[in-house]
Design a protein around this motif. Sequence first.
Motif, PDB file in Angstrom:
ATOM      1  N   ARG A 134      36.487  50.346  39.032  1.00  0.00           N
ATOM      2  CA  ARG A 134      36.252  49.102  39.766  1.00  0.00           C
ATOM      3  C   ARG A 134      37.544  48.383  40.137  1.00  0.00           C
ATOM      4  O   ARG A 134      37.509  47.227  40.548  1.00  0.00           O
ATOM      5  CB  ARG A 134      35.412  48.159  38.903  1.00  0.00           C
ATOM      6  CG  ARG A 134      34.028  48.635  38.572  1.00  0.00           C
ATOM      7  CD  ARG A 134      33.176  47.482  38.098  1.00  0.00           C
ATOM      8  NE  ARG A 134      33.818  46.742  37.014  1.00  0.00           N
ATOM      9  CZ  ARG A 134      33.410  46.789  35.753  1.00  0.00           C
ATOM     10  NH1 ARG A 134      32.377  47.511  35.417  1.00  0.00           N
ATOM     11  NH2 ARG A 134      34.023  46.097  34.831  1.00  0.00           N
ATOM     12  N   TYR A 154      39.577  48.524  42.551  1.00  0.00           N
ATOM     13  CA  TYR A 154      39.689  48.060  43.930  1.00  0.00           C
ATOM     14  C   TYR A 154      38.849  46.796  44.124  1.00  0.00           C
ATOM     15  O   TYR A 154      39.284  45.826  44.739  1.00  0.00           O
ATOM     16  CB  TYR A 154      39.234  49.166  44.886  1.00  0.00           C
ATOM     17  CG  TYR A 154      39.845  49.051  46.259  1.00  0.00           C
ATOM     18  CD1 TYR A 154      41.080  49.631  46.546  1.00  0.00           C
ATOM     19  CD2 TYR A 154      39.196  48.339  47.262  1.00  0.00           C
ATOM     20  CE1 TYR A 154      41.649  49.512  47.802  1.00  0.00           C
ATOM     21  CE2 TYR A 154      39.747  48.218  48.523  1.00  0.00           C
ATOM     22  CZ  TYR A 154      40.964  48.809  48.794  1.00  0.00           C
ATOM     23  OH  TYR A 154      41.535  48.674  50.043  1.00  0.00           O
ATOM     24  N   GLN A 155      37.633  46.828  43.581  1.00  0.00           N
ATOM     25  CA  GLN A 155      36.760  45.645  43.684  1.00  0.00           C
ATOM     26  C   GLN A 155      37.390  44.439  42.979  1.00  0.00           C
ATOM     27  O   GLN A 155      37.329  43.313  43.486  1.00  0.00           O
ATOM     28  CB  GLN A 155      35.388  45.920  43.038  1.00  0.00           C
ATOM     29  CG  GLN A 155      34.493  46.835  43.846  1.00  0.00           C
ATOM     30  CD  GLN A 155      34.658  48.283  43.447  1.00  0.00           C
ATOM     31  OE1 GLN A 155      35.767  48.726  43.135  1.00  0.00           O
ATOM     32  NE2 GLN A 155      33.581  49.036  43.465  1.00  0.00           N
ATOM     33  N   LEU A 156      38.008  44.731  41.803  1.00  0.00           N
ATOM     34  CA  LEU A 156      38.633  43.626  41.066  1.00  0.00           C
ATOM     35  C   LEU A 156      39.831  43.071  41.839  1.00  0.00           C
ATOM     36  O   LEU A 156      40.063  41.857  41.875  1.00  0.00           O
ATOM     37  CB  LEU A 156      39.073  44.110  39.682  1.00  0.00           C
ATOM     38  CG  LEU A 156      37.922  44.411  38.704  1.00  0.00           C
ATOM     39  CD1 LEU A 156      38.428  45.129  37.459  1.00  0.00           C
ATOM     40  CD2 LEU A 156      37.210  43.125  38.297  1.00  0.00           C
ATOM     41  N   ILE A 160      40.111  43.029  45.035  1.00  0.00           N
ATOM     42  CA  ILE A 160      39.564  42.223  46.139  1.00  0.00           C
ATOM     43  C   ILE A 160      39.133  40.846  45.628  1.00  0.00           C
ATOM     44  O   ILE A 160      39.307  39.839  46.316  1.00  0.00           O
ATOM     45  CB  ILE A 160      38.398  42.972  46.830  1.00  0.00           C
ATOM     46  CG1 ILE A 160      38.975  44.140  47.640  1.00  0.00           C
ATOM     47  CG2 ILE A 160      37.610  42.043  47.751  1.00  0.00           C
ATOM     48  CD1 ILE A 160      37.940  45.030  48.278  1.00  0.00           C
ATOM     49  N   LEU A 161      38.632  40.801  44.406  1.00  0.00           N
ATOM     50  CA  LEU A 161      38.296  39.491  43.839  1.00  0.00           C
ATOM     51  C   LEU A 161      39.525  38.602  43.770  1.00  0.00           C
ATOM     52  O   LEU A 161      39.455  37.401  44.027  1.00  0.00           O
ATOM     53  CB  LEU A 161      37.711  39.647  42.425  1.00  0.00           C
ATOM     54  CG  LEU A 161      36.283  40.154  42.301  1.00  0.00           C
ATOM     55  CD1 LEU A 161      35.827  40.039  40.839  1.00  0.00           C
ATOM     56  CD2 LEU A 161      35.329  39.359  43.174  1.00  0.00           C
TER      57      LEU A 161
END
Lengths: 220, 421
Positions: free
Chosen positions: B320, B322-324, B326-327
């Motif tokens: 995750r 990449y998602q983190l 982006i956060l």
Amino acid sequence: MSHLVSLDSVRHRYDSGLEIVLPDIVLDAGGSMMVLGKSGVGKTTLLHIISGLLRPTNGVVKIQDQDIYKLEGTDLDRFRGENIGVIFQKPHFFSSLTAIENLQLSATFQSKKVKPAFIDQVLNRLDIADKARSMINELSQGQLQRLSIARACISRPKLILADEPTSALDDDNAVAVMNLLREMQHEVDAGLMIVTHDSRIKSKVDQIVDLSSTTQLVKE
Amino acid sequence: MKLTTVAWKNLISQPSQLALNLLLFSLGIGLSLFLLLVNDQVNKSIDNNQKGIDMVIGAKGSDLQIIFSSMYHIDNPTGNIKIDDTKAFLKEGHSLIKLSVPISIGDNYAGFRIIGTDESIMELYEATVASGKLFSNTGSVAIGHSVAKVTGLQIGDSFKSSHGLTTGDDLEHEHDLVVVGILNPSGTVLDNLILTSNYTVWDVHDNGAHDHNDHEHNGHDHHSHNHTDLSRDHLLTHTDKELTNVLIQFHNNKNFQALNLPNNIKKHTPLHAVAPAFAMAVFYDRMGIGFNLISWIAILISIISCISIGISLYNALRMRRYQLAILRVQGATKTDLLKIIVVEGLLIAILGFIVGVVLAYLGYMITSNLVETKFQYIWETLPMHIGVPIFAIVSLLLGLVASFIPAAQAYKMDIHHTLAE
């Protein structure tokens, strides 16, 4: 006169020793700009520098007259969250959350409260309201792309940055995405900066900066 | 949206991983807590029943068998001893002995042992009568609190005892025993005993309906009595009769002569004598090896579960990242990312703790029922143990430790490099 975005004498030295000299850029509030350039010319570096993710070695980056690299840590994170919405080339979301929960999560980090009604409004505008409660893996690539746009806009940022939003799309879809971006730009009253090598969308923006001709790469 | 909700949804999105982590974590916590609960009850039972007894005299045999049969009533006696041989310890005036209690073991009712004794046993266990009175003549009994509760016997009720230490209609005696008193709960073995005079035990066996030649007789022979004089002096006149044990309390249990008395009795009389404190210390040592082994296994499982949670969180972080990142772009601070990971670790720990406590108490209830069925010892129902809050804190610490490395990685994440990958 104050500008929405201004880059002044910005240079960045990579770990490899290579230094990139970026052109001075100015974008006014409500304006749109396309930063064009081939692969490896420094488009992503520019995007990351403007969005406060990569501190340049030299120069000043201002957004709404705020020299963003004078901000540190949490202040910079909060400033970025409030003022800049970024759309990435590949839409990444938390697969454990639904579409609307991903947007609500983004809203969590905004100091100004995001009204649920506005999230619904944005989803409606982007024609994915019926997918709001769908899990991420139930959405098509096109729907994910629109969800990315929604995520970048729900905080009503002053600046929308888009990284290659149309590169992987056919002509019709590229135009459709550009139209959506312009619509959302006007909806939230933001400036729009698109970093891309896709020259098909030149006609959709007010300003074009070609990094291939304005950026210098200097080997130490 | 709360970060706790995000963490929870992240966890349940990988149910098999969550189940494995919960299983390991709850096993570690549950096993440790179960051991504490059981150990605590065993110790309480042992301590309550050991209090005040400095020496036990019985027939020759094993130290622990004498103690378990005479003090805890969970084993068969080693045999009988003649009153004549025990006179010196039973009569008043022995310089070392403060209190002596004669007991005859032999029969039971519904699995509860019937003990022939005198009123000195009440003084030894600091027991009191709740209603009615203590046995006063042949055929009358006073029953312990648990006996009354389980059998439903009331004052005035009569019953027939079963011969020996197991129940069975074919071993039932003819004599009716009448309940004349019910004891207050004492937290000692008296709660599980039916007390009567030694004469009753002897008398029941004199005229019993069963065949006296096909089984052993512990603490009694066959000679009819009808006594109302329950004094010690009168008891000592029956020199030909037998008892099972004599429980002794010294004036000073640290007195050198008192400490040596068991050895002297073993050497110079036909009797066997045991100091419970020493014998039980040996027993604790032996039992402690088993407890320690299981404790170490529980600790090992906890450590493995901690590592397993850490690896899961680290793998999830890698998936995750990449998602983190982006956060972070959307305004999340480094601390926000750290919180998400730490909360995931803590959620597993809290859930694992809850499941572990439930497992521990389930195990305790099953064990408690077994102990009650087999030994008539009634353990506390769902006792609150100091280990519960301690394990709650330990669980949170384990959750923190497990999430430390992945949380630190999330905190230090270079967003630029992650997004540029």
